[in-house]
Design a protein around this motif. Structure first.
Motif, PDB file in Angstrom:
ATOM      1  N   HIS A   8       0.931  -1.270   0.037  1.00 46.28           N
ATOM      2  CA  HIS A   8      -0.166  -0.091   0.160  1.00 46.28           C
ATOM      3  C   HIS A   8       1.082   1.196   0.250  1.00 46.28           C
ATOM      4  O   HIS A   8       0.498   1.997   0.110  1.00 46.28           O
ATOM      5  N   ASP A   9       2.237   1.612   0.240  1.00 41.74           N
ATOM      6  CA  ASP A   9       3.078   2.627   0.035  1.00 41.74           C
ATOM      7  C   ASP A   9       2.650   2.866  -1.270  1.00 41.74           C
ATOM      8  O   ASP A   9       2.872   2.200  -2.121  1.00 41.74           O
ATOM      9  N   PRO A  10       3.203   3.895  -1.444  1.00 43.66           N
ATOM     10  CA  PRO A  10       3.481   4.800  -2.790  1.00 43.66           C
ATOM     11  C   PRO A  10       4.983   4.200  -3.901  1.00 43.66           C
ATOM     12  O   PRO A  10       5.760   3.350  -2.705  1.00 43.66           O
ATOM     13  N   VAL A  11       4.543   4.099  -4.959  1.00 43.77           N
ATOM     14  CA  VAL A  11       5.452   3.708  -5.687  1.00 43.77           C
ATOM     15  C   VAL A  11       6.982   4.129  -5.378  1.00 43.77           C
ATOM     16  O   VAL A  11       8.308   4.211  -5.345  1.00 43.77           O
ATOM     17  N   TYR A  12       6.689   5.876  -5.590  1.00 45.19           N
ATOM     18  CA  TYR A  12       7.367   6.393  -5.616  1.00 45.19           C
ATOM     19  C   TYR A  12       7.942   7.648  -4.274  1.00 45.19           C
ATOM     20  O   TYR A  12       6.433   8.055  -4.040  1.00 45.19           O
ATOM     21  N   ALA A  13       8.683   8.142  -4.076  1.00 46.55           N
ATOM     22  CA  ALA A  13       9.100   9.356  -3.165  1.00 46.55           C
ATOM     23  C   ALA A  13       9.857  10.489  -3.808  1.00 46.55           C
ATOM     24  O   ALA A  13      10.962  10.202  -4.195  1.00 46.55           O
ATOM     25  N   VAL A  14       9.272  11.842  -3.768  1.00 46.66           N
ATOM     26  CA  VAL A  14      10.454  12.773  -3.391  1.00 46.66           C
ATOM     27  C   VAL A  14      10.698  13.540  -2.292  1.00 46.66           C
ATOM     28  O   VAL A  14      10.170  13.869  -1.034  1.00 46.66           O
ATOM     29  N   ARG A  15      12.051  13.459  -1.567  1.00 42.59           N
ATOM     30  CA  ARG A  15      12.297  13.889  -1.216  1.00 42.59           C
ATOM     31  C   ARG A  15      13.505  14.874  -1.153  1.00 42.59           C
ATOM     32  O   ARG A  15      14.022  15.001  -2.507  1.00 42.59           O
ATOM     33  N   PRO A  16      14.045  15.901   0.153  1.00 40.31           N
ATOM     34  CA  PRO A  16      14.697  16.643   0.001  1.00 40.31           C
ATOM     35  C   PRO A  16      16.873  15.704  -0.263  1.00 40.31           C
ATOM     36  O   PRO A  16      16.656  14.604   0.001  1.00 40.31           O
ATOM     37  N   LEU A  17      17.393  16.183  -1.311  1.00 38.71           N
ATOM     38  CA  LEU A  17      18.811  15.683  -1.306  1.00 38.71           C
ATOM     39  C   LEU A  17      19.618  15.991  -0.198  1.00 38.71           C
ATOM     40  O   LEU A  17      19.934  17.182   0.262  1.00 38.71           O
ATOM     41  N   GLU A  18      20.227  15.377   0.208  1.00 35.74           N
ATOM     42  CA  GLU A  18      21.586  15.059   1.570  1.00 35.74           C
ATOM     43  C   GLU A  18      22.539  15.458   0.988  1.00 35.74           C
ATOM     44  O   GLU A  18      23.101  15.496  -0.089  1.00 35.74           O
ATOM     45  N   PRO A  19      23.289  15.943   1.990  1.00 34.48           N
ATOM     46  CA  PRO A  19      24.678  16.851   1.282  1.00 34.48           C
ATOM     47  C   PRO A  19      25.414  16.154   1.030  1.00 34.48           C
ATOM     48  O   PRO A  19      25.963  16.230  -0.126  1.00 34.48           O
ATOM     49  N   GLU A  20      25.259  14.888   1.111  1.00 32.49           N
ATOM     50  CA  GLU A  20      26.427  13.650   1.051  1.00 32.49           C
ATOM     51  C   GLU A  20      26.125  12.986  -0.601  1.00 32.49           C
ATOM     52  O   GLU A  20      27.055  12.362  -0.816  1.00 32.49           O
ATOM     53  N   GLU A  21      24.777  13.470  -0.671  1.00 26.52           N
ATOM     54  CA  GLU A  21      24.366  12.811  -2.112  1.00 26.52           C
ATOM     55  C   GLU A  21      25.117  13.524  -3.373  1.00 26.52           C
ATOM     56  O   GLU A  21      24.661  13.481  -4.648  1.00 26.52           O
ATOM     57  N   ASP A  22      25.854  14.887  -3.469  1.00 20.27           N
ATOM     58  CA  ASP A  22      26.204  15.958  -4.297  1.00 20.27           C
ATOM     59  C   ASP A  22      26.326  14.626  -5.716  1.00 20.27           C
ATOM     60  O   ASP A  22      26.070  15.174  -6.409  1.00 20.27           O
ATOM     61  N   ARG A  23      27.713  14.693  -5.389  1.00 20.72           N
ATOM     62  CA  ARG A  23      28.676  13.809  -5.364  1.00 20.72           C
ATOM     63  C   ARG A  23      28.082  12.447  -6.755  1.00 20.72           C
ATOM     64  O   ARG A  23      28.105  11.907  -7.892  1.00 20.72           O
ATOM     65  N   PRO A  24      27.707  11.238  -5.580  1.00 25.59           N
ATOM     66  CA  PRO A  24      26.805  10.577  -6.575  1.00 25.59           C
ATOM     67  C   PRO A  24      25.671  10.530  -7.677  1.00 25.59           C
ATOM     68  O   PRO A  24      25.787   9.932  -8.633  1.00 25.59           O
TER      69      PRO A  24
END
Length: 198
Positions: A5-21
């Protein structure tokens, strides 16, 4: 772990350590789409800039990032009187990440803008030269596939050396969207005293 029953997608803020990946992912996505290398440069520059606000679209099953979008809440001189526009930029999606992810991101952005009290969305399609077929294809896709309106060609908001096709669409609450897309992006009401960008 997700339930049926959970949504297939989620939108969330980008975490600072995720910039390079994310920069690496976007570069790979653009290559898969056979887009010119320079189409990735504005997004990579935005990711490297301090204080930029990015959100990511996540496929909740494998918990994989499949899209991203930059939000710019500042007021712009080009905004029509009596309106407030949330500017979006640097959109990118994984070409193998799922069906119509760009449409899903646009739907989320329109819904989110309405929640914050904006009247619409503004985006710019960079034109590398007057007959830029890549930009033309994107502008047509925004118009014909996603319902955006062409608001003219002008200088870029953040770099006057470049010309852009300015595109707009209205903000709109989509009541069923949370069934498909969860969102943890804080709803920040638009304020009349935002810094104006010319």
């Amino acid at each position: 772990m997700t339930s049926p029953h959970d949504p297939v997608y989620a939108v969330r803020p980008l975490e600072p350590e995720e910039d390079r990946p994310l920069a690496t992912l976007v570069t790979q996505w653009r290559r898969k789409r056979d887009l010119p290398r320079e189409t990735t440069q504005p997004l990579l520059a935005a990711l490297a800039e301090t204080g930029t606000e990015f959100v990511v679209l996540v496929d909740t099953g494998p918990n994989t990032v499949v899209g991203c979008l930059q939000l710019d809440r500042r007021a712009h001189d080009s905004t029509p009187p009596g309106q407030s526009m949330l500017r979006i930029a640097a959109a990118a999606t994984d070409p193998r990440g799922g069906y119509r992810l760009g449409f899903l991101l646009t739907l989320w952005a329109r819904h989110y803008a309405a929640q914050c009290g904006y009247t619409g969305l503004l985006c710019e399609v960079p034109l590398r030269h007057p007959t830029d077929s890549v930009a033309g294809r994107l502008a047509r896709h925004l118009q014909e596939g996603l319902g955006w309106k062409h608001a003219g060609v002008t200088k870029a908001l953040d770099d006057s050396r470049f010309t852009v096709a300015r595109m707009t669409t209205g903000a709109e609450i989509h009541p069923t969207l949370p069934v498909f897309v969860a969102s943890t992006v804080p709803v920040l009401p638009v304020t009349p005293r935002q810094e104006t960008v010319s």
